[in-house]
Design a protein around this motif. Structure first.
Motif, PDB file in Angstrom:
ATOM      1  N   SER A 107      50.015   3.200  22.053  1.00  0.00           N
ATOM      2  CA  SER A 107      50.829   2.882  20.881  1.00  0.00           C
ATOM      3  C   SER A 107      51.687   4.077  20.482  1.00  0.00           C
ATOM      4  CB  SER A 107      49.934   2.485  19.696  1.00  0.00           C
ATOM      5  OG  SER A 107      50.735   2.180  18.583  1.00  0.00           O
ATOM      6  N   GLU A 167      53.365   4.308  17.611  1.00  0.00           N
ATOM      7  CA  GLU A 167      53.027   4.592  16.217  1.00  0.00           C
ATOM      8  C   GLU A 167      51.504   4.647  16.030  1.00  0.00           C
ATOM      9  OE1 GLU A 167      55.596   2.165  16.598  1.00  0.00           O
ATOM     10  OE2 GLU A 167      57.223   3.268  15.649  1.00  0.00           O
ATOM     11  N   SER A 222      53.322  -4.682  11.617  1.00  0.00           N
ATOM     12  CA  SER A 222      52.096  -5.167  10.972  1.00  0.00           C
ATOM     13  C   SER A 222      51.861  -4.518   9.600  1.00  0.00           C
ATOM     14  CB  SER A 222      50.889  -4.935  11.886  1.00  0.00           C
ATOM     15  OG  SER A 222      51.040  -5.685  13.076  1.00  0.00           O
ATOM     16  N   SER A 258      53.770  -6.389   6.575  1.00  0.00           N
ATOM     17  CA  SER A 258      53.627  -7.848   6.608  1.00  0.00           C
ATOM     18  C   SER A 258      53.151  -8.349   5.254  1.00  0.00           C
ATOM     19  CB  SER A 258      52.600  -8.224   7.681  1.00  0.00           C
ATOM     20  OG  SER A 258      52.525  -9.613   7.800  1.00  0.00           O
ATOM     21  N   VAL A 278      55.694   4.395  25.817  1.00  0.00           N
ATOM     22  CA  VAL A 278      55.938   3.871  27.171  1.00  0.00           C
ATOM     23  C   VAL A 278      57.432   3.969  27.454  1.00  0.00           C
ATOM     24  CG1 VAL A 278      55.854   1.792  28.608  1.00  0.00           C
ATOM     25  CG2 VAL A 278      53.953   2.321  27.050  1.00  0.00           C
ATOM     26  N   GLY A 316      52.165 -13.373  13.256  1.00  0.00           N
ATOM     27  CA  GLY A 316      51.142 -12.761  14.091  1.00  0.00           C
ATOM     28  C   GLY A 316      49.859 -12.477  13.321  1.00  0.00           C
ATOM     29  N   SER A 330      48.527 -14.402  10.966  1.00  0.00           N
ATOM     30  CA  SER A 330      47.769 -15.653  10.912  1.00  0.00           C
ATOM     31  C   SER A 330      47.092 -15.939  12.248  1.00  0.00           C
ATOM     32  CB  SER A 330      48.691 -16.833  10.576  1.00  0.00           C
ATOM     33  OG  SER A 330      49.349 -16.614   9.354  1.00  0.00           O
TER      34      SER A 330
HETATM   35  C1  LIG Z   1      58.289  -8.667   5.676  1.00  0.00           C
HETATM   36  C2  LIG Z   1      57.383  -9.383   6.648  1.00  0.00           C
HETATM   37  C3  LIG Z   1      56.534 -10.354   6.180  1.00  0.00           C
HETATM   38  C4  LIG Z   1      55.685 -11.025   7.064  1.00  0.00           C
HETATM   39  N1  LIG Z   1      54.802 -11.927   6.560  1.00  0.00           N
HETATM   40  C5  LIG Z   1      53.893 -12.517   7.373  1.00  0.00           C
HETATM   41  C6  LIG Z   1      52.891 -13.357   6.804  1.00  0.00           C
HETATM   42  O1  LIG Z   1      52.820 -13.556   5.601  1.00  0.00           O
HETATM   43  N2  LIG Z   1      51.978 -13.915   7.653  1.00  0.00           N
HETATM   44  C7  LIG Z   1      52.024 -13.685   9.015  1.00  0.00           C
HETATM   45  O2  LIG Z   1      51.152 -14.220   9.730  1.00  0.00           O
HETATM   46  N3  LIG Z   1      52.965 -12.886   9.567  1.00  0.00           N
HETATM   47  C8  LIG Z   1      53.905 -12.304   8.777  1.00  0.00           C
HETATM   48  N4  LIG Z   1      54.840 -11.463   9.301  1.00  0.00           N
HETATM   49  C9  LIG Z   1      54.904 -11.321  10.753  1.00  0.00           C
HETATM   50  C10 LIG Z   1      53.791 -10.421  11.281  1.00  0.00           C
HETATM   51  O3  LIG Z   1      53.688  -9.285  10.474  1.00  0.00           O
HETATM   52  C11 LIG Z   1      54.105 -10.052  12.736  1.00  0.00           C
HETATM   53  O4  LIG Z   1      54.134 -11.250  13.517  1.00  0.00           O
HETATM   54  C12 LIG Z   1      53.041  -9.118  13.310  1.00  0.00           C
HETATM   55  O5  LIG Z   1      52.802  -8.015  12.469  1.00  0.00           O
HETATM   56  C13 LIG Z   1      53.471  -8.635  14.685  1.00  0.00           C
HETATM   57  O6  LIG Z   1      52.467  -7.803  15.182  1.00  0.00           O
HETATM   58  P1  LIG Z   1      52.616  -7.118  16.590  1.00  0.00           P
HETATM   59  O7  LIG Z   1      51.312  -6.517  16.903  1.00  0.00           O
HETATM   60  O8  LIG Z   1      53.202  -8.088  17.561  1.00  0.00           O
HETATM   61  O9  LIG Z   1      53.773  -6.014  16.375  1.00  0.00           O
HETATM   62  P2  LIG Z   1      53.739  -4.584  15.653  1.00  0.00           P
HETATM   63  O10 LIG Z   1      52.852  -4.569  14.476  1.00  0.00           O
HETATM   64  O11 LIG Z   1      55.162  -4.196  15.458  1.00  0.00           O
HETATM   65  O12 LIG Z   1      53.089  -3.637  16.735  1.00  0.00           O
HETATM   66  C14 LIG Z   1      53.829  -3.226  17.877  1.00  0.00           C
HETATM   67  C15 LIG Z   1      53.123  -2.057  18.531  1.00  0.00           C
HETATM   68  O13 LIG Z   1      53.854  -1.715  19.706  1.00  0.00           O
HETATM   69  C16 LIG Z   1      53.999  -0.302  19.747  1.00  0.00           C
HETATM   70  N5  LIG Z   1      55.173   0.030  20.568  1.00  0.00           N
HETATM   71  C17 LIG Z   1      56.435  -0.438  20.474  1.00  0.00           C
HETATM   72  N6  LIG Z   1      57.209   0.116  21.432  1.00  0.00           N
HETATM   73  C18 LIG Z   1      56.396   0.943  22.140  1.00  0.00           C
HETATM   74  C19 LIG Z   1      56.597   1.809  23.259  1.00  0.00           C
HETATM   75  N7  LIG Z   1      57.767   1.941  23.860  1.00  0.00           N
HETATM   76  N8  LIG Z   1      55.529   2.504  23.713  1.00  0.00           N
HETATM   77  C20 LIG Z   1      54.306   2.401  23.141  1.00  0.00           C
HETATM   78  N9  LIG Z   1      54.076   1.594  22.090  1.00  0.00           N
HETATM   79  C21 LIG Z   1      55.101   0.881  21.595  1.00  0.00           C
HETATM   80  C22 LIG Z   1      54.137   0.085  18.278  1.00  0.00           C
HETATM   81  O14 LIG Z   1      53.866   1.464  18.104  1.00  0.00           O
HETATM   82  C23 LIG Z   1      53.058  -0.811  17.668  1.00  0.00           C
HETATM   83  O15 LIG Z   1      51.797  -0.218  17.816  1.00  0.00           O
HETATM   84  C24 LIG Z   1      55.708 -10.751   8.454  1.00  0.00           C
HETATM   85  C25 LIG Z   1      56.568  -9.760   8.925  1.00  0.00           C
HETATM   86  C26 LIG Z   1      57.393  -9.077   8.035  1.00  0.00           C
HETATM   87  C27 LIG Z   1      58.288  -7.984   8.553  1.00  0.00           C
END
Ligand SMILES: Cc1cc2nc3c(=O)[nH]c(=O)nc-3n(C[C@H](O)[C@H](O)[C@H](O)COP(=O)(O)OP(=O)(O)OC[C@H]3O[C@@H](n4cnc5c(N)ncnc54)[C@H](O)[C@@H]3O)c2cc1C
Length: 389
Positions: A30, A32, A39, A42, A172, A344, A346
């Motif tokens: 990761s 971050e 996340s 959210s 990455v 994501g 949920s």
């Molecule tokens: C304002 C807002 C409100 C929301 N409300 C809701 C809600 O009410 N209910 C709900 O279910 N969802 C909601 N969502 C959506 C939900 O938050 C996302 O679907 C979810 O957080 C996505 O998680 P993720 O793990 O896919 O991505 P992220 O949390 O973005 O994690 C991505 C990871 O990839 C890593 N990464 C990226 N690029 C690289 C790289 N090159 N090398 C190494 N690591 C890398 C990052 O460091 C991080 O660790 C909301 C989103 C927002 C912005």
């Protein structure tokens, strides 16, 4: 099986926990801190409302069930907040939509019912009665919210307990490939990690990761903002959707505020967009732009008048082009597994289970057939990136 999971948001963490428990040799990379990308920004409301069609509703309902089951495994589950969701409209076209959604969801066996202002005040005594005047109010008792960072911490602790390695600050930057397979993941510090399977759980950066092997993930990255008050002396005990403002507790007396209208303004590139500043690590959102949100919140909870605003966050939502999750192998790189989705929070624990099953067994899980990358094949799908000033 050596599995490298790129990403430690809710999705990567849930997959890593499940795969480790199934015996895979998992490394999570990761850039971050865990849970610190999208996340962390959210609204984190677990629900299945309006997630049409039925396959997607089912995915979210399973996500809700998994949250309850996962929390029940522990003596204490401080990330898991029940209490339901109260939402109301005051006249207008939204009132009809609200009833339609409730009836659609009831037909699916989902709990939701009309409640009176008196019932709301019994649940949320600090709401101003005037805010509920002439309101049509629906209560969804099985919904709630997740303290995402605590959930990520728990999932990664699980993963570690089954032998997974969690590497943060690990960016990455590319892959080594042999034939149609990735053989190793390359990191910015020059090191390489061998992999039998690579899971792309990089959230809004998933398309950038896919580009390292010449692929594209059909997705958009839409900005979303939230405002977090400092501790305020009010009781707010659940997810609240009032006209023009959504609220939930955020721990320690803080309140998290969100409004889709503001997010839409950002996309238009006008008005409030001026408050968005590009920084080295992403975007920042000037809290002065939150004035209208704070006013609407105080009209519902008078105790929220003039709060200290602790922070405002902005993140990019990872949204597949047709808004359904993209889950599975299916690019011409045979061992790259993609997991991109909105909502994501949920769905994460259910996604973790089915992805864990699919990767560890090497057999396709039929349940995921509607969510494959291949559904875009043959269609012209432009990948649009939101451009901020
Ligand atoms: C304002 C807002 C409100 C929301 N409300 C809701 C809600 O009410 N209910 C709900 O279910 N969802 C909601 N969502 C959506 C939900 O938050 C996302 O679907 C979810 O957080 C996505 O998680 P993720 O793990 O896919 O991505 P992220 O949390 O973005 O994690 C991505 C990871 O990839 C890593 N990464 C990226 N690029 C690289 C790289 N090159 N090398 C190494 N690591 C890398 C990052 O460091 C991080 O660790 C909301 C989103 C927002 C912005």
């Amino acid at each position: 099986m050596k599995v490298v999971v790129i990403g430690a948001g809710v999705i990567g963490s849930a997959i890593a926990a499940n795969l480790s428990e199934r015996g895979a040799d998992v490394t999570v990379l990761s850039r971050e801190h865990p849970g610190a990308a999208t996340s962390l920004c959210s609204f984190a409301w677990y629900n299945a409302l309006q997630k049409y069609p039925v396959e997607y509703i089912d995915m979210n309902v399973n996500g809700m069930r998994c949250h309850a089951q996962y929390a029940a495994r522990f003596v204490s589950a401080p990330w898991y907040h029940k209490g339901g969701n109260i939402e109301w409209t005051v006249g207008g076209e939204h009132a009809d939509d609200q009833i339609k959604v409730m009836k659609d969801m009831q037909a699916f066996g989902y709990k939701g019912r009309l409640i009176t202002a008196k019932e709301v005040l019994a649940l949320e005594p600090d709401i101003a009665p005037a805010a509920l005047k002439d309101a049509q109010i629906v209560y969804y008792p099985d919904e709630g919210w997740i303290d995402v960072v605590l959930l990520v911490a728990r999932l990664l602790a699980d993963a570690r307990s089954f032998g997974a390695k969690i590497v943060t600050g690990a960016e990455v930057t590319g892959f080594d490939a042999v034939g149609d397979r990735i053989s190793a993941v390359r990191l910015a510090d020059g090191s390489k990690i061998e992999a039998d399977v690579v899971v792309n759980a990089a959230g809004p950066a998933a398309d950038d990761i896919a580009a390292y092997v010449g692929h594209s993930v059909p997705m958009t990255q839409e900005p979303g903002t939230q405002v977090y008050t400092g501790p305020v002396a009010i009781t707010i005990d659940r997810v609240i959707h009032a006209p023009g403002i959504s609220m939930r507790p955020d721990g320690g007396g803080r309140v998290c505020l969100h409004n889709h209208g503001i997010d839409r303004e950002i996309k238009k590139g006008t008005g409030i967009d001026d408050q968005i500043v590009k920084t080295a690590s992403g975007y920042s959102f000037d809290v002065k732009a939150a004035g209208p949100m704070l006013e609407r919140a105080a009209a519902v909870y008078p105790g929220l008048a003039n709060p200290v605003v602790e922070t405002a966050r902005i993140a990019l939502r990872p949204i597949p082009k047709d808004r359904w999750p993209i889950i599975g192998f299916g690019s011409s790189t045979s061992n790259l597994y993609t997991t991109v989705m909105h909502s994501g929070v949920s769905q994460c624990l259910w996604v973790g289970q089915i992805v864990g099953q699919e990767i560890s067994s090497g057999k396709e899980v039929d349940y995921l057939k509607s969510f494959r990358l291949s559904r875009f094949a043959g269609r012209v799908v432009e990948t649009v990136k939101v451009v901020h000033r």
